[in-house]
Structure formats: structure tokens, C-alpha cells
Design an enzyme around this catalytic site. Structure first.
Site, PDB file in Angstrom:
ATOM      1  N   HIS A 136      26.317  40.866  41.392  1.00  0.00           N
ATOM      2  CA  HIS A 136      27.425  40.266  40.523  1.00  0.00           C
ATOM      3  C   HIS A 136      27.515  39.270  40.413  1.00  0.00           C
ATOM      4  O   HIS A 136      27.456  38.238  41.224  1.00  0.00           O
ATOM      5  CB  HIS A 136      29.293  41.252  42.422  1.00  0.00           C
ATOM      6  CG  HIS A 136      30.241  40.940  41.114  1.00  0.00           C
ATOM      7  ND1 HIS A 136      30.746  39.763  40.403  1.00  0.00           N
ATOM      8  CD2 HIS A 136      31.100  41.275  40.563  1.00  0.00           C
ATOM      9  CE1 HIS A 136      31.975  39.988  39.819  1.00  0.00           C
ATOM     10  NE2 HIS A 136      31.712  41.428  39.993  1.00  0.00           N
ATOM     11  N   ASP A 213      27.382  38.632  50.346  1.00  0.00           N
ATOM     12  CA  ASP A 213      28.470  39.009  49.234  1.00  0.00           C
ATOM     13  C   ASP A 213      28.681  40.122  50.318  1.00  0.00           C
ATOM     14  O   ASP A 213      28.961  41.299  49.766  1.00  0.00           O
ATOM     15  CB  ASP A 213      28.082  38.985  47.776  1.00  0.00           C
ATOM     16  CG  ASP A 213      29.490  39.606  47.218  1.00  0.00           C
ATOM     17  OD1 ASP A 213      30.140  39.875  47.379  1.00  0.00           O
ATOM     18  OD2 ASP A 213      29.542  39.649  46.018  1.00  0.00           O
ATOM     19  N   GLN A 216      32.447  43.760  48.872  1.00  0.00           N
ATOM     20  CA  GLN A 216      32.459  45.397  48.899  1.00  0.00           C
ATOM     21  C   GLN A 216      32.145  46.169  49.766  1.00  0.00           C
ATOM     22  O   GLN A 216      32.061  46.858  50.405  1.00  0.00           O
ATOM     23  CB  GLN A 216      31.340  45.974  47.669  1.00  0.00           C
ATOM     24  CG  GLN A 216      31.044  45.761  46.559  1.00  0.00           C
ATOM     25  CD  GLN A 216      32.961  47.296  46.219  1.00  0.00           C
ATOM     26  OE1 GLN A 216      33.252  47.617  46.520  1.00  0.00           O
ATOM     27  NE2 GLN A 216      33.231  46.225  44.806  1.00  0.00           N
ATOM     28  N   LYS A 239      40.487  43.831  47.734  1.00  0.00           N
ATOM     29  CA  LYS A 239      40.069  45.002  48.031  1.00  0.00           C
ATOM     30  C   LYS A 239      40.103  45.824  49.277  1.00  0.00           C
ATOM     31  O   LYS A 239      39.263  46.923  49.369  1.00  0.00           O
ATOM     32  CB  LYS A 239      38.737  44.667  47.118  1.00  0.00           C
ATOM     33  CG  LYS A 239      38.345  44.419  46.544  1.00  0.00           C
ATOM     34  CD  LYS A 239      36.810  44.201  46.035  1.00  0.00           C
ATOM     35  CE  LYS A 239      36.119  42.859  45.098  1.00  0.00           C
ATOM     36  NZ  LYS A 239      36.327  43.653  43.771  1.00  0.00           N
ATOM     37  N   CYS A 379      30.908  43.715  35.664  1.00  0.00           N
ATOM     38  CA  CYS A 379      30.556  42.405  36.245  1.00  0.00           C
ATOM     39  C   CYS A 379      28.948  42.146  36.599  1.00  0.00           C
ATOM     40  O   CYS A 379      28.396  41.534  37.510  1.00  0.00           O
ATOM     41  CB  CYS A 379      31.388  41.063  36.497  1.00  0.00           C
ATOM     42  SG  CYS A 379      32.990  41.516  36.205  1.00  0.00           S
TER      43      CYS A 379
HETATM   44  N1  7TS Z   1      31.233  40.612  45.081  1.00  0.00           N
HETATM   45  C1  7TS Z   1      30.600  41.709  44.485  1.00  0.00           C
HETATM   46  C2  7TS Z   1      30.094  42.957  44.894  1.00  0.00           C
HETATM   47  C3  7TS Z   1      32.168  42.423  43.670  1.00  0.00           C
HETATM   48  O1  7TS Z   1      32.232  43.996  43.769  1.00  0.00           O
HETATM   49  C4  7TS Z   1      33.073  41.774  43.262  1.00  0.00           C
HETATM   50  C5  7TS Z   1      33.919  42.357  42.358  1.00  0.00           C
HETATM   51  C6  7TS Z   1      32.924  40.105  43.291  1.00  0.00           C
HETATM   52  C7  7TS Z   1      31.795  40.013  44.058  1.00  0.00           C
HETATM   53  C8  7TS Z   1      33.751  39.366  42.710  1.00  0.00           C
HETATM   54  O2  7TS Z   1      35.084  39.525  43.889  1.00  0.00           O
HETATM   55  P1  7TS Z   1      36.785  38.788  43.275  1.00  0.00           P
HETATM   56  O3  7TS Z   1      37.426  39.254  44.554  1.00  0.00           O
HETATM   57  O4  7TS Z   1      36.060  37.431  43.169  1.00  0.00           O
HETATM   58  O5  7TS Z   1      36.527  39.158  41.997  1.00  0.00           O
HETATM   59  N2  7TS Z   1      34.267  43.402  42.092  1.00  0.00           N
HETATM   60  C9  7TS Z   1      34.551  44.167  40.980  1.00  0.00           C
HETATM   61  C10 7TS Z   1      34.231  45.696  40.575  1.00  0.00           C
HETATM   62  O6  7TS Z   1      33.593  46.172  41.386  1.00  0.00           O
HETATM   63  N3  7TS Z   1      34.586  45.823  39.759  1.00  0.00           N
HETATM   64  O7  7TS Z   1      35.841  45.080  39.332  1.00  0.00           O
HETATM   65  C11 7TS Z   1      35.737  43.562  40.128  1.00  0.00           C
END
Ligand code: 7TS
Length: 423
Positions: A136, A213, A216, A239, A379
Site C-alpha cells: 500500500h 504493516d 489488513q 478496519k 492505493c
Molecule cells: N496498509 C494497508 C495494507 C492498507 O490496506 C491500508 C488501507 C493502509 C496501510 C493505510 O491505512 P490507513 O488506515 O492509514 O488509511 N487500505 C485501504 C484500502 O485497501 N482501501 O481503503 C483503504
């Protein structure tokens, strides 16, 4: 359709009681175009159960106050709730101590904290940072910025055709120059679960720090940071049934103790003179300013909810649902499914493309049938390019999703074939 559903439904009672779970999520009873919404965009953000919403409401209704400063009951109670959430998270991921649990805004901020604080203090010219091609942007851009600033190298673990990390050349990619290795525990596009043990082993052979990271993975499978053997682990509350505006960075205490602060100002200091300051203990050293109090309390309630369900069961539910979805979708002509084909080796995230129908058009069409899915590059632009696509459509599952919702998705995809004249 292949008839595996009976098998799935047979197993279901031993995993999660989805019907009971759904009662905790009033939003899932909302109708759109005469149908209940099938919410299949959990990879972006989950829904929140009443228990989480109520925990936050209770704070606002009954004891709203700033933390750490007041000696009156409301402030003390708010402090207990917010600090208690650190302890719940620590137990949830098996941290050595709650002091290692830092509340941030989200995964993005957690990863930036490591890049800015640990990275700027430890990466020097000529050092190398290793990431992967499936990351990501939140686990890519901070390292690009750091590498550019420090004149350090950036190397990437490649991907096999079926969307697994390719470790063939791991020993040369991770070498004596490597100071930091970072990768996502579970891909938000392919659902791939990374081979943590092999990567950590190699990273440790060369003395590199490992950043995972977990955006997920933390919501969807049991996570034990001690067993993973990493040094930092980042994830987001929104999430995993929690509110937005709260995320977590777990780090090994000795590393966190040695790191300079990231955000400076109130709350993160011990003593301040006009000339200089000293830093507060962990985790407060990294929690400058008034934090997201209600959100921290909400995350604590989300962790309680998931803990009560049991993360083994959460994972089992998603394996069953994903296996069922992959089997049903495999029969749809013109449908390309990306990522590993065995549900036991991947998470409940399925990216696909239907012929040359643009994912945005497909997602818009599915929305008319009250099916909420995501379309775009998620992303992960470098990965989407590797897939030789411009975008994908993505369905992602969670504890409240059902085989019936998978059926609706599959039926809508057959319908889409007709509407877009793929027949
Ligand atoms: N890393 C992974 C693997 C992610 O899926 C996401 C968000 C992030 C980092 C960033 O997370 P945040 O909470 O800081 O935004 N992924 C997604 C997605 O797949 N669709 O919308 C956000």
C-alpha cells in the site's frame, strides 16, 4: 453454480454465529434500492457494532473530559478508559507490555512515526531499506522519502505470477547493507498472507529492523507480535470495528526508548525549560497533544468485541467465505481473479476484473443492486501496474458477511456480463 454452500453452512455454527453478530450492526439493516446493503468493502473500513458506538456515546454522555490532567472523577474515568484501551490492545497482539502500544491516528501515521523517528536517527547514506512490490502507498512513500533524504537505497522483494512474495533472491535483496525490512502482513489487493517467518529470519541474520504493516491482518487473524519476531507492527482501528482517527504502533520497548519523539509539545514531555525539554515515559513520549480519547475508548470496545468472538473463529469464518466465493466466481466467464487461489493461504479480499469492463462502471452497476464494493488502484499503483491492469474491482469480507451476500455478488456479476454484452 458449484454447490459448496451447504458445506459452508454446515461448518458455520462451529465458527461464528453470524446471525447474532449482524444484530449488533444496525447499519446492515439499511435498505438501498429495495434491498439490504451487502457491505463488501471491509478492506477500506469495517462497520462498527453497537458496543463500540455505545462505549463512545457513554464517554460523551457521562464522563467527557480531557485525560491525564484533571483530578475530578470525569477526567480520572476518561484516563482509565483511554489507558485501559492500551492494555486491551497489548493483550490482543501479545505485546510484552502496554508501554509498547502507541496510539496514533491510523496505520499511515504509525508507519510515518517509524520512518521519521527511527528512520532519521538510524538510516545513513549507502544503507538499504527493503520493501515489497505489493505494498500500500502508506508502506512505500514514507520509505521513499526517507531513502531520498538520506541517500539510502530502496530494494523490493518481487512477486510471483500467482501473487505470492517471491523469496528466491531474498538473500541478495536483504544483505549486509540492509537496515530495515518492511512488508504488509496481508495484501489489501491480493489477500496474500506474507511468509513472515522466512523474511524475519533473513532480516535478523543481517541485523535489520523489521516493520510489519498489519492494517489488513490485525482485524482478520490472530496476531502475536512476539511470535512474529518483528520490531514494529502497525494497524488501524477503523478496519477492525473501531472508529476512525485511532491507530496503533506497537514497537519493541528498547527501540522505542532509544528513539527520538515524532510529534513534540504537550503531554509527551517530562520537564520543560525555555532552553530544552525531557521526554515522558512510553507510550506517552509518542502521544503528543490531546489524543483521540473517545476513539481510544471505542477501539478498546472493538478489541473486547473481537476477543469475545475469538480471532481463530474470525479467521476460520473468512477462510470459509473466501473459499466459497472463489469457487463460485471461478465459474464466471471473462472474470479474472487476482492473487493466490487457495483460501487457506490468503485473506478475505478478492480483486477481480470482468472482461474489459472498467471497474468503476462495474462497481456502479453493483451499487444498483445494493452491493458495496471498491474499484480503483486501492492505493497500490505499482502492484496494479504489475497485474497489467489499470484498476481492479475488490470485494472484501468480515465477520458479518454471509454466503447469501456472496451469492448476490455472483448473480450481479452474471447480470453485468449481459448488460455489458460479454455474452
Ligand atoms: N496498509 C494497508 C495494507 C492498507 O490496506 C491500508 C488501507 C493502509 C496501510 C493505510 O491505512 P490507513 O488506515 O492509514 O488509511 N487500505 C485501504 C484500502 O485497501 N482501501 O481503503 C483503504
Amino acid at each position: 453454480m458449484i454447490d459448496t454452500r451447504d458445506k459452508i453452512l454446515e461448518i458455520a455454527p462451529e465458527s461464528l454465529d453470524v446471525a447474532a453478530i449482524r444484530q449488533d450492526f444496525p447499519i446492515l439493516d439499511e435498505f438501498e434500492n429495495g434491498q439490504k446493503v451487502a457491505y463488501l468493502d471491509n478492506g477500506a473500513s469495517s462497520q462498527r457494532p453497537e458496543q463500540v458506538i455505545n462505549a463512545m456515546l457513554e464517554y460523551y454522555h457521562k464522563y467527557n473530559a480531557n485525560i491525564h490532567r484533571g483530578v475530578y472523577r470525569w477526567s480520572e474515568e476518561a484516563t482509565r478508559g483511554y489507558e485501559g484501551a492500551h492494555r486491551k490492545v497489548a493483550r490482543f497482539i501479545n505485546a510484552y507490555t502496554p508501554r509498547e502500544v502507541i496510539f496514533t491516528r491510523n496505520t499511515t501515521e504509525s508507519l510515518n512515526l517509524v520512518a521519521y523517528s527511527w528512520g532519521r536517527a538510524n538510516i545513513r547514506e549507502g544503507d538499504e531499506i527493503v520493501s515489497t512490490v505489493i505494498e500500500h502507498h502508506s508502506n512505500l512513500v514514507p520509505w521513499q522519502v526517507l531513502a531520498t533524504e538520506k541517500n539510502a537505497g530502496l530494494r523490493f522483494i518481487p512477486m510471483t505470477k500467482d501473487g505470492q512474495l517471491d523469496l528466491t533472491d531474498l538473500d541478495t535483496i536483504v544483505n549486509e547493507k540492509t537496515k530495515l525490512v518492511t512488508f504488509s502482513h496481508m495484501s489489501n489487493v491480493l489477500g496474500t498472507i506474507s511468509p513472515v517467518a522466512a523474511i524475519v529470519k533473513r532480516a535478523k541474520e543481517v541485523g535489520a529492523v523489521v516493520v510489519i504493516d498489519g492494517a489488513q491482518s490485525a482485524p482478520h487473524m490472530p496476531v502475536d507480535v512476539q511470535a512474529l519476531g518483528c520490531d514494529f507492527y502497525a494497524f488501524s482501528g477503523h478496519k477492525m470495528l473501531g472508529p476512525t482517527g485511532i491507530g496503533v504502533l506497537w514497537g519493541r520497548r528498547e527501540l522505542l526508548e532509544a528513539m527520538p519523539p515524532f510529534i513534540t509539545g504537550g503531554d509527551m514531555i517530562r520537564d520543560v525549560t525555555l532552553a530544552r525539554s525531557t521526554w515522558n515515559d512510553l507510550p506517552w513520549k509518542f502521544e503528543g497533544g490531546t489524543p483521540s480519547i473517545a476513539e481510544g475508548i471505542g477501539l478498546g470496545a472493538a478489541v473486547d468485541y473481537l476477543t469475545k468472538l475469538g480471532m481463530d473463529k474470525v479467521r476460520q469464518h473468512e477462510i470459509e467465505l473466501t473459499a466459497y466465493a472463489l469457487e463460485q466466481m471461478a465459474g464466471i466467464p471473462d472474470l479474472t481473479i487476482y492473487g493466490p487461489t487457495d483460501a487457506r493461504t490468503r485473506g478475505g479480499i478478492i480483486s477481480f476484473n470482468l472482461g474489459d469492463v472498467h471497474p468503476h462502471d462495474l462497481a456502479t452497476m453493483l451499487d444498483r443492486d445494493a452491493i458495496a464494493i471498491r474499484a480503483g488502484h486501492h492505493c497500490c499503483q505499482p502492484l496494479i501496474e504489475l497485474l497489467e491492469a489499470t484498476a481492479t474491482t475488490r470485494a472484501s469480507f468480515y465477520i458479518y458477511n454471509t454466503p447469501e451476500e456472496v451469492d448476490r455478488l455472483v448473480a450481479a456479476l452474471y447480470k453485468a456480463r449481459k448488460i455489458f454484452h460479454l455474452d
